[in-house]
Design an enzyme around this catalytic site. Sequence first.
Site, PDB file in Angstrom:
ATOM      1  N   ASP A 124       0.814  -1.215   0.000  1.00 51.16           N
ATOM      2  CA  ASP A 124       0.000   0.000   0.000  1.00 51.16           C
ATOM      3  C   ASP A 124       0.845   1.260   0.000  1.00 51.16           C
ATOM      4  O   ASP A 124       2.056   1.222   0.190  1.00 51.16           O
ATOM      5  CB  ASP A 124      -0.968  -0.013   1.201  1.00 51.16           C
ATOM      6  CG  ASP A 124      -0.291  -0.430   2.510  1.00 51.16           C
ATOM      7  OD1 ASP A 124       0.946  -0.427   2.557  1.00 51.16           O
ATOM      8  OD2 ASP A 124      -1.002  -0.753   3.466  1.00 51.16           O
ATOM      9  N   ASN A 165      -7.152  -2.678  14.765  1.00 46.34           N
ATOM     10  CA  ASN A 165      -8.543  -2.996  14.438  1.00 46.34           C
ATOM     11  C   ASN A 165      -8.662  -4.204  13.503  1.00 46.34           C
ATOM     12  O   ASN A 165      -9.728  -4.473  12.975  1.00 46.34           O
ATOM     13  CB  ASN A 165      -9.219  -1.764  13.801  1.00 46.34           C
ATOM     14  CG  ASN A 165      -8.551  -1.354  12.501  1.00 46.34           C
ATOM     15  OD1 ASN A 165      -7.649  -2.032  12.006  1.00 46.34           O
ATOM     16  ND2 ASN A 165      -9.007  -0.249  11.925  1.00 46.34           N
ATOM     17  N   GLU A 198      -9.678  -1.768   5.765  1.00 50.98           N
ATOM     18  CA  GLU A 198     -10.236  -1.432   7.072  1.00 50.98           C
ATOM     19  C   GLU A 198     -11.489  -2.251   7.353  1.00 50.98           C
ATOM     20  O   GLU A 198     -12.140  -2.723   6.419  1.00 50.98           O
ATOM     21  CB  GLU A 198     -10.603   0.060   7.079  1.00 50.98           C
ATOM     22  CG  GLU A 198      -9.448   0.995   6.811  1.00 50.98           C
ATOM     23  CD  GLU A 198      -8.486   1.100   7.988  1.00 50.98           C
ATOM     24  OE1 GLU A 198      -8.685   0.415   9.010  1.00 50.98           O
ATOM     25  OE2 GLU A 198      -7.527   1.878   7.878  1.00 50.98           O
TER      26      GLU A 198
HETATM   27  C1  F6R Z   1       1.598  -1.365   6.181  1.00 50.62           C
HETATM   28  C2  F6R Z   1       0.249  -1.875   6.326  1.00 50.62           C
HETATM   29  C3  F6R Z   1      -0.503  -1.821   7.611  1.00 50.62           C
HETATM   30  C4  F6R Z   1       0.351  -2.150   8.828  1.00 50.62           C
HETATM   31  C5  F6R Z   1      -0.489  -2.089  10.097  1.00 50.62           C
HETATM   32  C6  F6R Z   1       0.358  -2.325  11.338  1.00 50.62           C
HETATM   33  O1  F6R Z   1       2.058  -1.527   4.862  1.00 50.62           O
HETATM   34  O2  F6R Z   1      -0.262  -2.325   5.367  1.00 50.62           O
HETATM   35  O3  F6R Z   1      -1.575  -2.728   7.526  1.00 50.62           O
HETATM   36  O4  F6R Z   1       0.903  -3.408   8.672  1.00 50.62           O
HETATM   37  O5  F6R Z   1      -1.110  -0.849  10.207  1.00 50.62           O
HETATM   38  O6  F6R Z   1       1.232  -1.270  11.493  1.00 50.62           O
HETATM   39  P1  F6R Z   1       2.387  -1.313  12.588  1.00 50.62           P
HETATM   40  O7  F6R Z   1       3.302  -2.421  12.222  1.00 50.62           O
HETATM   41  O8  F6R Z   1       3.042   0.027  12.495  1.00 50.62           O
HETATM   42  O9  F6R Z   1       1.711  -1.550  13.907  1.00 50.62           O
END
Ligand code: F6R
Length: 263
Positions: A82, A151, A158
């Site tokens: 992403d 979440n 999401e």
């Molecule tokens: C990042 C992504 C997100 C993160 C998620 C966890 O490319 O796709 O889904 O993996 O938000 O983020 P962290 O590791 O910072 O807790």
Amino acid sequence: MATNATWYTNGKGKNVKVLVCKDYETLSKRAAGILAAVVNGNTNPILGLATGSSPVGTYKELIKMNEEGTLDFSKVRTYNLDEYYPLEPTNDQSYHYFMNYNLFDHVNIDKNNVHVPDGNAADIEKAGTDYEAMLDEIGGVDIQLLGIGNNGHIGFNEPTDTFIGPTHVVELTESTIQANARFFEKIEDVPTKAISMGIGSIMKAKKILLVANGAGKADAIAKTLEGPITPFVPASILQLHQDVTIIIDEAAAANLKEYKPEA
Ligand code: F6R
């Protein structure tokens, strides 16, 4: 057997493997080991990669292996999950910049083989369609590395009432904007949109490797592994993938009830 990492099972199937590690360093080493095995086991390896804080330790381990000469990135192709929209790849808050900073600038990868969704595209919808077409062309990545949101989101998928299949443009939820605000000077600077692989794009991967650490992830991990498969916990879809490894620390494993250490 190493005592700082334990395989857990729910006794119901082998498609989802869970490794609980004593600490983040162990988690990162084990995750890097799995990625390295895929690179070393394929002539033209294709990695699906993630940003966020969870995989940073894994990337450090991969860099170490590359420096030590045990891991060669020259044939590796990568596809990131992403990117924020709108943001230029050179912006230091972009995921493209993050990947250069945390991995690509430190290993012998050919940057022509690096792919990150284009958060700067004039036609963002088309950028999503084109990215998905590329994923189709390669027939899915060999392994997709994932983090997980508090979440239950994966990529920027999401919680909502439907699983979205292909790469698409997303409106970020308030909880994700708040969670990501720590990387920005002020919360108003966090982009409110992103372009992300969809659930279908992620499920095309031949293998999936999810890493998570810390108590903040405990609820999402328990729901992902033991709750119903629902788009309200996007990562719960992974229960249906044929080859998933989830590597977590003890804090992130704290709410598991059905998964227990293997006898
Ligand atoms: C990042 C992504 C997100 C993160 C998620 C966890 O490319 O796709 O889904 O993996 O938000 O983020 P962290 O590791 O910072 O807790």
